[in-house]
Design a protein around this motif. Structure first.
Motif, PDB file in Angstrom:
ATOM      1  N   LEU A   1       2.538  14.070   0.047  1.00 21.24           N
ATOM      2  CA  LEU A   1       1.642  12.924   0.132  1.00 21.24           C
ATOM      3  C   LEU A   1       2.426  11.732   0.649  1.00 21.24           C
ATOM      4  N   THR A   2       1.882  11.080   1.665  1.00 24.24           N
ATOM      5  CA  THR A   2       2.568   9.943   2.257  1.00 24.24           C
ATOM      6  C   THR A   2       2.675   8.797   1.265  1.00 24.24           C
ATOM      7  N   GLY A   3       3.800   8.109   1.286  1.00 22.38           N
ATOM      8  CA  GLY A   3       4.036   7.045   0.330  1.00 22.38           C
ATOM      9  C   GLY A   3       3.273   5.774   0.602  1.00 22.38           C
ATOM     10  N   THR A   4       2.718   5.623   1.823  1.00 24.62           N
ATOM     11  CA  THR A   4       2.015   4.376   2.146  1.00 24.62           C
ATOM     12  C   THR A   4       0.713   4.221   1.382  1.00 24.62           C
TER      13      THR A   4
ATOM     14  N   VAL B   1       0.952   0.297 -11.148  1.00 22.49           N
ATOM     15  CA  VAL B   1       1.924  -0.761 -11.417  1.00 22.49           C
ATOM     16  C   VAL B   1       3.311  -0.154 -11.272  1.00 22.49           C
ATOM     17  N   ALA B   2       4.231  -0.964 -10.794  1.00 24.09           N
ATOM     18  CA  ALA B   2       5.605  -0.514 -10.600  1.00 24.09           C
ATOM     19  C   ALA B   2       6.558  -1.584 -11.116  1.00 24.09           C
ATOM     20  N   ILE B   3       7.644  -1.125 -11.716  1.00 25.72           N
ATOM     21  CA  ILE B   3       8.709  -2.040 -12.118  1.00 25.72           C
ATOM     22  C   ILE B   3       9.908  -1.787 -11.203  1.00 25.72           C
ATOM     23  N   THR B   4      10.637  -2.847 -10.906  1.00 25.66           N
ATOM     24  CA  THR B   4      11.705  -2.760  -9.917  1.00 25.66           C
ATOM     25  C   THR B   4      13.044  -3.163 -10.525  1.00 25.66           C
ATOM     26  N   HIS B   5      14.086  -2.859  -9.768  1.00 23.73           N
ATOM     27  CA  HIS B   5      15.423  -3.271 -10.180  1.00 23.73           C
ATOM     28  C   HIS B   5      15.608  -4.777 -10.077  1.00 23.73           C
ATOM     29  N   LYS B   6      14.681  -5.455  -9.425  1.00 26.57           N
ATOM     30  CA  LYS B   6      14.736  -6.907  -9.301  1.00 26.57           C
ATOM     31  C   LYS B   6      14.063  -7.604 -10.483  1.00 26.57           C
ATOM     32  N   ASN B   7      13.802  -6.829 -11.547  1.00 28.97           N
ATOM     33  CA  ASN B   7      13.183  -7.361 -12.772  1.00 28.97           C
ATOM     34  C   ASN B   7      11.793  -7.942 -12.495  1.00 28.97           C
ATOM     35  N   GLN B   8      10.991  -7.173 -11.778  1.00 30.63           N
ATOM     36  CA  GLN B   8       9.634  -7.569 -11.442  1.00 30.63           C
ATOM     37  C   GLN B   8       8.666  -6.452 -11.816  1.00 30.63           C
ATOM     38  N   LEU B   9       7.450  -6.845 -12.127  1.00 29.87           N
ATOM     39  CA  LEU B   9       6.329  -5.905 -12.282  1.00 29.87           C
ATOM     40  C   LEU B   9       5.312  -6.237 -11.190  1.00 29.87           C
ATOM     41  N   ILE B  10       4.943  -5.241 -10.373  1.00 27.71           N
ATOM     42  CA  ILE B  10       4.075  -5.452  -9.210  1.00 27.71           C
ATOM     43  C   ILE B  10       2.850  -4.566  -9.353  1.00 27.71           C
ATOM     44  N   TRP B  11       1.700  -5.160  -9.048  1.00 31.73           N
ATOM     45  CA  TRP B  11       0.418  -4.440  -9.073  1.00 31.73           C
ATOM     46  C   TRP B  11       0.022  -4.098  -7.644  1.00 31.73           C
ATOM     47  N   PHE B  12      -0.227  -2.776  -7.381  1.00 32.92           N
ATOM     48  CA  PHE B  12      -0.612  -2.298  -6.051  1.00 32.92           C
ATOM     49  C   PHE B  12      -2.014  -1.706  -6.118  1.00 32.92           C
ATOM     50  N   GLN B  13      -2.798  -1.969  -5.073  1.00 34.97           N
ATOM     51  CA  GLN B  13      -4.112  -1.335  -4.881  1.00 34.97           C
ATOM     52  C   GLN B  13      -4.200  -0.813  -3.467  1.00 34.97           C
ATOM     53  N   SER B  14      -4.377   0.521  -3.361  1.00 37.19           N
ATOM     54  CA  SER B  14      -4.484   1.188  -2.058  1.00 37.19           C
ATOM     55  C   SER B  14      -3.296   0.839  -1.163  1.00 37.19           C
TER      56      SER B  14
ATOM     57  N   VAL C   1      -1.421  -1.839  -1.208  1.00 38.98           N
ATOM     58  CA  VAL C   1      -1.245  -3.259  -0.915  1.00 38.98           C
ATOM     59  C   VAL C   1      -0.889  -3.977  -2.215  1.00 38.98           C
ATOM     60  N   PRO C   2       0.188  -4.783  -2.234  1.00 37.04           N
ATOM     61  CA  PRO C   2       0.527  -5.529  -3.457  1.00 37.04           C
ATOM     62  C   PRO C   2      -0.502  -6.612  -3.743  1.00 37.04           C
ATOM     63  N   LYS C   3      -0.990  -6.650  -4.994  1.00 42.20           N
ATOM     64  CA  LYS C   3      -2.021  -7.613  -5.391  1.00 42.20           C
ATOM     65  C   LYS C   3      -1.520  -8.637  -6.404  1.00 42.20           C
ATOM     66  N   GLY C   4      -0.373  -8.425  -6.992  1.00 42.46           N
ATOM     67  CA  GLY C   4       0.143  -9.376  -7.966  1.00 42.46           C
ATOM     68  C   GLY C   4       1.554  -9.027  -8.377  1.00 42.46           C
ATOM     69  N   VAL C   5       2.312 -10.026  -8.799  1.00 39.31           N
ATOM     70  CA  VAL C   5       3.680  -9.813  -9.204  1.00 39.31           C
ATOM     71  C   VAL C   5       3.982 -10.704 -10.411  1.00 39.31           C
ATOM     72  N   CYS C   6       4.867 -10.215 -11.272  1.00 38.34           N
ATOM     73  CA  CYS C   6       5.239 -10.958 -12.481  1.00 38.34           C
ATOM     74  C   CYS C   6       6.737 -10.778 -12.718  1.00 38.34           C
ATOM     75  N   GLU C   7       7.396 -11.885 -12.985  1.00 37.42           N
ATOM     76  CA  GLU C   7       8.816 -11.839 -13.311  1.00 37.42           C
ATOM     77  C   GLU C   7       8.991 -11.388 -14.764  1.00 37.42           C
ATOM     78  N   LEU C   8       9.877 -10.414 -14.979  1.00 42.17           N
ATOM     79  CA  LEU C   8      10.109  -9.870 -16.311  1.00 42.17           C
ATOM     80  C   LEU C   8      11.212 -10.659 -17.013  1.00 42.17           C
ATOM     81  N   PRO C   9      11.135 -10.762 -18.337  1.00 44.76           N
ATOM     82  CA  PRO C   9      12.077 -11.634 -19.061  1.00 44.76           C
ATOM     83  C   PRO C   9      13.467 -11.034 -19.273  1.00 44.76           C
ATOM     84  N   TYR C  10      13.599  -9.694 -19.100  1.00 46.72           N
ATOM     85  CA  TYR C  10      14.883  -9.058 -19.341  1.00 46.72           C
ATOM     86  C   TYR C  10      15.283  -8.249 -18.114  1.00 46.72           C
TER      87      TYR C  10
END
Length: 860
Positions: A216-219, A250-263, A265-274
């Motif tokens: 399955l393509t990652g896009t 939703v995905a969490i990254t090594h940059k200490n972010q939580l990102i919401w994706f729909q189809s 496309v990123p729809k929102g991002v939040c900085e994590l406290p730790y």
């Protein structure tokens, strides 16, 4: 039992499962060669606000010269039953050999070993349990998996540097999401890429479907540039729209972010406290808020709330694990935080249950570690509550209006029922004031025509005082049969006779009127059926139909059939309805009404009939009487006859479906038919009517009634009264086996041809009289509104034509009268009719034509 670092926690159906490895207690001097896997089911007690143990279980394993460990646990689907069960992956290491086995925990706290596999190396990277149960892991950048269905280790044709999610996707089955190496784009100058470009294009995010072995393509999950930084993913929703896969995650990254994706496309991002987030899981609380619980490698946790935007709602430190389930039994999910405790206390002694709302239970928590919520959260919560209150108020207003509308409908229906009962019982019905009922007339208020009430009163007055001889009821299977025996003089003056039942009680949830359908069965003194069952197929419809008033206008609730039966001069009308809906009221009283058309005979010719409704009486039905068999039909064999009263016979015939067959044999007599009826079918004649015989054979055919009439030794009519088509096919299958091969069996659409011919003649006469009455009514209306000038016409005819033409004045007079006569003729050809009168006339004509067409179709 004290906790250790290797203990595993799992939430299952609102309970907390605690898995612990321990050695059994042995007597001194004995060798310890076993290891026990213990499970404790802990449930939250809302009274004591503590977790209490409900039950426990133990699984013993031989551990001589071996080291046993718990690798991971999860709730997975058992492919054999489809039930979700707790699953534990165990490791048993002995020298250089490593054995892994999967255990399933059942509700009885019994462990079941699903399967095992051996390796010469240890599983250390990205170990997952999923449906099957199945085990997936990564080794040397390759993906391997084994299932309880195959017991064979399989490898996927992909190179993976990490696995970020494993689960089910609509239309794809079990899918593994991971990050692997990708080839650089082909360009003429490979050295033209910067260091950051090489880092981005050197990795790729993709999915692999295990069942279909499809990539399955990652896009469709996220843009390619995010694949390098993603550490964990959770897919919240997957669906297919026009053959396209749509994913929300939703995905969490090594940059200490939580990102919401729909189809993708990123729809929102939040900085994590730790730092170093490692796992994300969702939770849906009682207020339908979607929360994302993020766990960090340092042992901290936080909750991100998704409303208008993503924001950190709360965070905690020194958390051992976070579980999501309905722990308090409220119907929604809560978070269970288990905190690290330096003291070796008992299991689940330091915890917190919360949904970031009304639910908040805690025990043994040092609240200085509970960090306050993010700034602005209280204000956002207040605004959300106000919006929800507005929506709730609007919804409550709509519900109140709907309740008022339903109440109005109920009052109208009940008032109509009272008016009908008053009309039948010849009482004056007083309508309620429209203003008091809150009703507004859609038309101008017009007083009722003065002749309408007098007409009904005159019709009721023509009904004799004693027109019924008997009212009875019987129970046949799941049907209730009600019969009314009418006097012969009253019956002969009626047509289209049927019954209806009206419940006498005031039930608020159902309509008191029981739906009726007409089914006419005529039986002569020899008890042979002549009419046609209502179950027959209707003739093809005409191109143009009128909306006729049917006999189903009375009912709403229970299907019912009404039939008219003649037996030895007794005129009986029966009604059949389903019994079980009536028994739901335990005890019910029903009013029995007879509906018919009363014929008027004037000058030895049939005139227009009028509809009447007559009250016959009441019946009482109770569950106790039904259980005692008070109204049961009794058909017993008495020597060579079948006992049973006339009412029992009529009740059985009323619930049965009637079929007539013409049997013709060209080269032999039809003696086998009689032998088949009295032999194989075990039929005996009724004492009340010996032409009809009752089947006593065991099985589905029991209770079937036959009528065998021979026209001559080579031709006869077999009539079968059966409960359903299955019984009919069984009877015909048995009959065909005994008939000679030369016999032909033909289904007759109707009974006697002579009777139908007589009915057709009466129907055609009725149709002709309807046309005549309609034209006469039209002519009378025209004569009342037009002046024909017949007197002047007579003068023209009486006076000699020559005398009128002698003088100029006579010629003018003749010309004027001739012109008037021409105008009258033109007006007579262009007469108009009132719309209501035309509709009534057309309806009568259509009813007469429909009746005659039905009989012609039955004769064809």
């Amino acid at each position: 039992m004290l906790l250790s670092e290797q203990d595993q926690f799992l939430s299952y159906n609102g309970e907390v499962l605690v898995f612990q490895l321990s050695k059994p207690e042995h007597a001194e001097g004995t060798d310890d060669k076993t290891m026990n896997l213990c499970v404790r089911r802990m449930a939250f007690n809302r009274d004591t606000k503590q977790f209490v143990q409900k039950s426990s279980g133990v699984f013993s394993m031989r551990a001589s010269h071996s080291k046993i460990e718990m690798i991971c646990c999860n709730c997975t689907t058992d492919s054999r039953t489809g039930i979700i069960l707790p699953c534990i992956l165990m490791k048993k290491k002995k020298r250089n050999n490593v054995k892994y086995f999967v255990l399933l925990l059942h509700s009885s706290n019994q462990f079941e070993q699903s399967f095992y596999f051996k390796f010469d190396y240890e599983l250390k990277e990205d170990i997952r349990l999923f449906a099957g149960p199945s085990v997936l892991w990564r080794h040397a950048n390759k993906l391997f998996y084994i299932s309880s269905n195959t017991f064979v280790v399989q490898s996927a044709p992909v190179q993976l540097s990490s696995v970020v999610w494993t689960g089910e996707i609509v239309g794809e089955g079990t899918v593994v999401l991971g990050i692997g190496s990708a080839c650089l784009p082909e360009t003429e100058d490979a050295d033209g890429f910067s260091v950051s470009d090489r880092a981005i294009w050197g990795s790729e995010f993709f999915g692999y479907a295990i069942q279909t072995q499809k990539m399955l393509t990652g896009t469709c999950f996220m843009p390619h540039a995010y694949s390098r930084v993603v550490s964990s993913v959770y897919i919240c929703k997957s669906e297919r729209w026009e053959k396209q896969l749509r994913i929300s995650l939703v995905a969490i990254t090594h940059k200490n972010q939580l990102i919401w994706f729909q189809s993708g496309v990123p729809k929102g991002v939040c900085e994590l406290p730790y730092e170093k987030p490692c796992l994300v899981k969702p939770a849906v609380t009682s207020s339908n808020d979607l929360l994302f619980v993020v766990s960090f490698a340092s042992g901290n946790s936080c909750v991100v709330q998704r409303r208008d935007s993503l924001q950190v709602a709360s965070k905690w430190q020194k958390v051992k694990c976070v579980l999501v389930d309905d722990f308090i039994g409220s119907g929604s999910e809560q978070l269970l935080l288990l905190f690290k405790d330096d003291s070796d206390t008992d299991v689940l002694s330091t915890f917190k249950i919360t949904d970031l709302g009304e639910v908040n239970y805690a025990s043994g928590i040092n609240y200085k570690h509970d960090v306050p919520a993010a700034e602005g959260l209280q204000e956002n919560g207040l605004l959300t509550v106000r919006a929800l209150e507005t929506r709730l108020q609007a919804g409550w207003t709509s519900v109140r209006e709907l309740q008022q509308h339903l109440g109005l409908q109920k009052r109208v229906i009940l008032e109509s029922c009272r008016a009908l009962i008053d009309l039948v019982e010849e009482r004056t019905h007083i309508l309620p004031n429209a203003k008091e009922e809150g009703l507004v007339s859609l038309w101008d208020d017009v007083e009722n025509p003065p002749h309408s009430h007098s007409k009904e009163t005159s019709l009721a007055s023509k009904v004799p005082e004693h027109f019924t001889e008997e009212l009875w009821q019987r129970v046949v299977g799941d049907s209730l049969v009600v019969g009314v025996k009418l006097t012969e003089s009253f019956y002969l003056s009626l047509t289209d006779v049927s019954l209806s039942l009206v419940m006498d009680q005031d039930f608020s949830s159902v309509s008191p009127i029981i739906k009726c359908q007409s089914k006419i069965i005529k039986l002569n003194k020899a008890f042979s059926a002549l009419a046609v069952s209502s179950s027959q197929i209707e003739p093809p419809p005409k191109k143009m139909k009128l909306d006729l008033h049917s006999k189903n206008d009375l009912g709403k609730e229970f299907p019912e059939r009404s039939s008219r039966i003649q037996l030895d001069g007794a005129k009986t009308v029966t009604a059949v309805t389903s019994l079980s809906p009536l028994l739901a009221f335990h005890r019910v009283c029903c009013i029995v009404l007879v509906h018919a058309r009363k014929q008027n005979h004037q000058n030895d010719s049939l005139q227009q009939s009028k509809k009447i409704t007559v009250l016959c009486g009441k019946i009482l039905l109770s569950l106790e009487d039904i259980s005692n068999g008070r109204y049961s039909v009794k058909m017993l064999r008495d020597n060579s006859y079948c006992t049973g009263s006339v009412e029992d016979i009529l009740a059985v015939l009323a619930v049965c479906v009637r079929f007539s067959f013409q049997i013709v044999s060209s080269d032999c007599t039809l003696t086998p038919v009689s032998s088949w009826l009295h032999g194989e079918m075990e039929c005996t004649p009724f004492k009340e009517s010996q032409d009809n015989i009752f089947c006593h054979k065991a099985g589905n055919v029991h209770g079937t009634i036959f009528n065998w009439t021979l026209k001559n030794p080579f031709e006869g009519i077999l009539t079968i009264f059966c409960r359903n088509l299955t019984v009919l096919f069984q009877c015909l299958h048995s009959l065909i086996r005994v008939l000679p091969p030369s016999c032909s069996v033909k289904l007759l659409r109707s009974g006697s041809k002579a009777v139908l011919t007589e009915q057709l003649a009466l129907a055609l006469e009725k149709e002709m009289l309807t046309f005549k009455n309609s034209l006469f009514l039209k002519e009378t209306k025209a004569e009342n509104s037009l002046m024909w000038g017949n007197e002047s016409g007579k003068k023209i005819n009486n006076d000699p034509l020559a005398s009128l033409l002698d003088t100029e004045e006579g010629v003018q007079q003749f010309r004027k009268k001739l012109q008037n006569e021409r105008e009258e003729n033109v007006r007579s050809m262009n007469r108009t009719m009132n719309g209501a009168l035309y509709q009534k006339t057309a309806l009568k004509i259509a009813e007469a034509q429909l009746s005659s067409d039905m009989i012609v179709w039955r004769l064809s």
